[in-house]
Design a protein around this motif. Sequence first.
Motif, PDB file in Angstrom:
ATOM      1  N   TRP A 106      36.117  44.718  38.476  1.00 28.30           N
ATOM      2  CA  TRP A 106      37.161  45.457  37.761  1.00 28.30           C
ATOM      3  C   TRP A 106      37.940  44.520  36.829  1.00 28.30           C
ATOM      4  O   TRP A 106      38.176  44.830  35.677  1.00 28.30           O
ATOM      5  CB  TRP A 106      38.083  46.113  38.796  1.00 28.30           C
ATOM      6  CG  TRP A 106      39.280  46.778  38.224  1.00 28.30           C
ATOM      7  CD1 TRP A 106      40.529  46.244  38.111  1.00 28.30           C
ATOM      8  CD2 TRP A 106      39.351  48.092  37.670  1.00 28.30           C
ATOM      9  NE1 TRP A 106      41.372  47.134  37.525  1.00 28.30           N
ATOM     10  CE2 TRP A 106      40.678  48.286  37.251  1.00 28.30           C
ATOM     11  CE3 TRP A 106      38.417  49.117  37.485  1.00 28.30           C
ATOM     12  CZ2 TRP A 106      41.114  49.473  36.655  1.00 28.30           C
ATOM     13  CZ3 TRP A 106      38.857  50.293  36.913  1.00 28.30           C
ATOM     14  CH2 TRP A 106      40.175  50.472  36.493  1.00 28.30           C
ATOM     15  N   GLN A 107      38.304  43.340  37.362  1.00 32.11           N
ATOM     16  CA  GLN A 107      39.050  42.370  36.544  1.00 32.11           C
ATOM     17  C   GLN A 107      38.214  41.894  35.374  1.00 32.11           C
ATOM     18  O   GLN A 107      38.722  41.737  34.258  1.00 32.11           O
ATOM     19  CB  GLN A 107      39.464  41.171  37.393  1.00 32.11           C
ATOM     20  CG  GLN A 107      40.629  41.493  38.309  1.00 32.11           C
ATOM     21  CD  GLN A 107      40.847  40.379  39.300  1.00 32.11           C
ATOM     22  OE1 GLN A 107      39.902  39.656  39.651  1.00 32.11           O
ATOM     23  NE2 GLN A 107      42.071  40.240  39.758  1.00 32.11           N
ATOM     24  N   ALA A 152      33.121  34.775  34.429  1.00 32.97           N
ATOM     25  CA  ALA A 152      34.362  35.255  35.029  1.00 32.97           C
ATOM     26  C   ALA A 152      34.153  35.543  36.506  1.00 32.97           C
ATOM     27  O   ALA A 152      35.010  35.245  37.342  1.00 32.97           O
ATOM     28  CB  ALA A 152      34.839  36.499  34.295  1.00 32.97           C
ATOM     29  N   LEU A 205      31.660  51.696  41.822  1.00 30.06           N
ATOM     30  CA  LEU A 205      32.450  51.496  40.616  1.00 30.06           C
ATOM     31  C   LEU A 205      32.006  52.469  39.528  1.00 30.06           C
ATOM     32  O   LEU A 205      32.824  53.119  38.882  1.00 30.06           O
ATOM     33  CB  LEU A 205      32.317  50.045  40.132  1.00 30.06           C
ATOM     34  CG  LEU A 205      33.164  49.703  38.909  1.00 30.06           C
ATOM     35  CD1 LEU A 205      34.638  49.862  39.207  1.00 30.06           C
ATOM     36  CD2 LEU A 205      32.883  48.282  38.427  1.00 30.06           C
ATOM     37  N   HIS A 216      39.719  42.264  31.755  1.00 31.10           N
ATOM     38  CA  HIS A 216      40.158  41.065  31.048  1.00 31.10           C
ATOM     39  C   HIS A 216      39.111  40.486  30.117  1.00 31.10           C
ATOM     40  O   HIS A 216      39.443  39.745  29.200  1.00 31.10           O
ATOM     41  CB  HIS A 216      40.586  39.981  32.051  1.00 31.10           C
ATOM     42  CG  HIS A 216      41.761  40.387  32.886  1.00 31.10           C
ATOM     43  ND1 HIS A 216      43.014  40.534  32.356  1.00 31.10           N
ATOM     44  CD2 HIS A 216      41.857  40.727  34.198  1.00 31.10           C
ATOM     45  CE1 HIS A 216      43.840  40.918  33.308  1.00 31.10           C
ATOM     46  NE2 HIS A 216      43.166  41.055  34.437  1.00 31.10           N
ATOM     47  N   ILE A 217      37.845  40.737  30.370  1.00 31.57           N
ATOM     48  CA  ILE A 217      36.806  40.079  29.570  1.00 31.57           C
ATOM     49  C   ILE A 217      36.110  41.060  28.620  1.00 31.57           C
ATOM     50  O   ILE A 217      36.044  40.816  27.416  1.00 31.57           O
ATOM     51  CB  ILE A 217      35.732  39.410  30.477  1.00 31.57           C
ATOM     52  CG1 ILE A 217      36.414  38.545  31.536  1.00 31.57           C
ATOM     53  CG2 ILE A 217      34.740  38.634  29.634  1.00 31.57           C
ATOM     54  CD1 ILE A 217      37.093  37.311  31.022  1.00 31.57           C
ATOM     55  N   PHE A 231      42.195  35.896  39.349  1.00 33.41           N
ATOM     56  CA  PHE A 231      41.083  34.990  39.674  1.00 33.41           C
ATOM     57  C   PHE A 231      41.442  34.123  40.887  1.00 33.41           C
ATOM     58  O   PHE A 231      41.021  32.988  41.017  1.00 33.41           O
ATOM     59  CB  PHE A 231      40.727  34.081  38.497  1.00 33.41           C
ATOM     60  CG  PHE A 231      40.397  34.817  37.225  1.00 33.41           C
ATOM     61  CD1 PHE A 231      40.067  34.113  36.076  1.00 33.41           C
ATOM     62  CD2 PHE A 231      40.371  36.204  37.176  1.00 33.41           C
ATOM     63  CE1 PHE A 231      39.742  34.781  34.896  1.00 33.41           C
ATOM     64  CE2 PHE A 231      40.052  36.860  36.017  1.00 33.41           C
ATOM     65  CZ  PHE A 231      39.747  36.146  34.856  1.00 33.41           C
ATOM     66  N   MET A 240      35.989  43.521  33.858  1.00 36.25           N
ATOM     67  CA  MET A 240      35.955  44.594  32.867  1.00 36.25           C
ATOM     68  C   MET A 240      37.246  44.606  32.054  1.00 36.25           C
ATOM     69  O   MET A 240      37.230  44.618  30.822  1.00 36.25           O
ATOM     70  CB  MET A 240      35.752  45.940  33.575  1.00 36.25           C
ATOM     71  CG  MET A 240      35.770  47.120  32.620  1.00 36.25           C
ATOM     72  SD  MET A 240      35.533  48.680  33.490  1.00 36.25           S
ATOM     73  CE  MET A 240      37.197  49.203  33.719  1.00 36.25           C
ATOM     74  N   THR A 287      45.736  38.237  42.406  1.00 41.18           N
ATOM     75  CA  THR A 287      44.367  38.595  42.032  1.00 41.18           C
ATOM     76  C   THR A 287      43.925  37.932  40.737  1.00 41.18           C
ATOM     77  O   THR A 287      42.802  38.057  40.344  1.00 41.18           O
ATOM     78  CB  THR A 287      44.200  40.117  41.866  1.00 41.18           C
ATOM     79  OG1 THR A 287      45.224  40.563  40.993  1.00 41.18           O
ATOM     80  CG2 THR A 287      44.238  40.827  43.189  1.00 41.18           C
ATOM     81  N   ALA A 290      36.682  36.390  39.619  1.00 40.07           N
ATOM     82  CA  ALA A 290      37.206  37.685  39.195  1.00 40.07           C
ATOM     83  C   ALA A 290      36.387  38.802  39.833  1.00 40.07           C
ATOM     84  O   ALA A 290      35.184  38.658  40.027  1.00 40.07           O
ATOM     85  CB  ALA A 290      37.142  37.805  37.682  1.00 40.07           C
TER      86      ALA A 290
END
Lengths: 283, 311
Positions: A187-188, A179, B29, A192-193, B11, A190, B9, A184
């Motif tokens: 954060w994305q 990803a 994070l 989405h996947i 992807f 985390m 955003t 990605a």
Amino acid sequence: MIEGALWRKWVFFYFPLTLFLIFLLFPFYWMIITSFRPDGELYRPWNSINYNPFWTWKPTLEHVHYLLEETLFGAWLWNTTFIALASTLISITCGVFAGYALSRLNFPFAGSLGTGIFITYLVPQTLLFIPLAEIIRNYKLGDTPWSLILTYPTFLIPFCTWLMMGYFKAVPKELEECARIDGASRWQAMIHIIIPVAIPGILSAGIFAFTLSWNEFIYALVFLSSPAQKTVPVGVTSELIRGDVFFWGPLMAGALLGSIPVAVAYSFFVEHYVSGLTGSVKG
Amino acid sequence: MAITTVATTAFGDPPPPRRQRIFEDERWLAFALLVPTMVLLGLFIAYPFVRGILLSVTDSRVGVPGDFVGLANFYKIWNDSIFRTAVYNTFLYTAVTTVFKLALGLWLAMLLNRNFRGKAMTRAFILLPFIIPTVLSTFAWKWMFDPTFSVLNWCLYHLGLITGRINWLGDPDLAMISIIIVNIWRGVPFFAISLLAGLQTISPELNEAAAIDGAKPLQRFWYVTWPLLLPVTMVVVLFSVIQTFADFQIVYVMTGGGPANATHLFATYAYQIGIGTGLLSEGAAISLAMFPILFLVVIIQLLYIRRVEVR
């Protein structure tokens, strides 16, 4: 199965299992039968003649009526549901975030933070309720649902975090890396996947947190004072016992009705629940 | 604005906003993800713990802030005969119930580990005592133990085990036995289901091989199953010890610490002193007195888990 003759099966398997079932389930049977028995039958000494403890031919709804109409049971049920749902939601959110951070990110002190959260899981409520009562009063949270919504996560988050760490660790690193290569952000990746893969874990943590908050007693007993604010366990305890007088019929009806929501929640998720429990035990 | 970020955003190509670039850094994070947990645990565990220690060295009551009195509260409870009874009771309660919960839980787990009809349903039913709110199920027990209307007395009488009435909760020793029975009842399912999970990780081939070598069932249990089950058992036992040691609900409902303070545990006595009579600092001292023992158990557990992981 047990090898050998049929009698061995009965002696070593069916007989002990039946005894276990009677021991573990009889109190519920007693709760149910008491809820529907007229007072005339309930308050008969055990050694009186014609005492028939296990069945009634005159079932009645008077206790349920009393509970629903003469007490604030409906309000207690609503309070308990709201508090349990809100604290579960908070705990799951915190648990998923913290579990992800602790299991998949590299940062200083990750190990000791994990240990610290684990230790708080083992701090019982009875150790802290007196100073907490003072703090709740100082924050002006006393006698509001927020006193419980904010304090219940202290014993729910550690469990959720611990459980989620296990789930996140099982997700292969490559999934996330793919990803990331596709552009990605962390954060994305985390959201989405990784999180979708861990949904069974989130569900079982949710059920566990919900039942634990439904079950909690001492904080609710100490922080809530007005009858309309109480949760089911505290309301039933404080309002259906007057001095030495126990209203056994409505009390058992309250116990029964107060148990049904958790029993239903759990029956839908029994497999998740068991895997959640055992997942945590395997450490 | 919100809509455009969502759209681009996915992807997508445009460089992410600054906020997101910060989160590309693992440390940032991690920090952001851990903040909510840290705040809640800090506010409602760490802070009250410190407050509790401060409270226990003053003479605060409800509404009265109080002055520093050093260790006077601890000295006082040390010489308090009810506190000593509570300490004795707590150790007795924890030790006896843990032995029974482990033995019965293991037995039940072995039974459930077999194949039989209705296995899934039996397992679901067996967990009930553990699921149903403890206070509510404890009331069912209190009603079963009622001196005049006790169904237990009826059963025991008709089984020929007793001749007269037994006042379960009115006699100090019987009251202690009663709360121990309720705790065992509540804890057995947790032990059974956890140990069952442990049993299922043990390959049946090991047992079969031992059987072919001529090992009797008891030998197979002792030399094959038990050593493999030990890690799970240790974790379950230590966890249960902590919960039992700090128990409150069962005693509060069954006896309220009575008759004549005979069944108090740390938690119920702390509640009675701290909340019931309003001697906040003394109550805080009583519940803090649990801490050294609980701390010891946690340390053992942490060391044990670490050892198992290293292996």
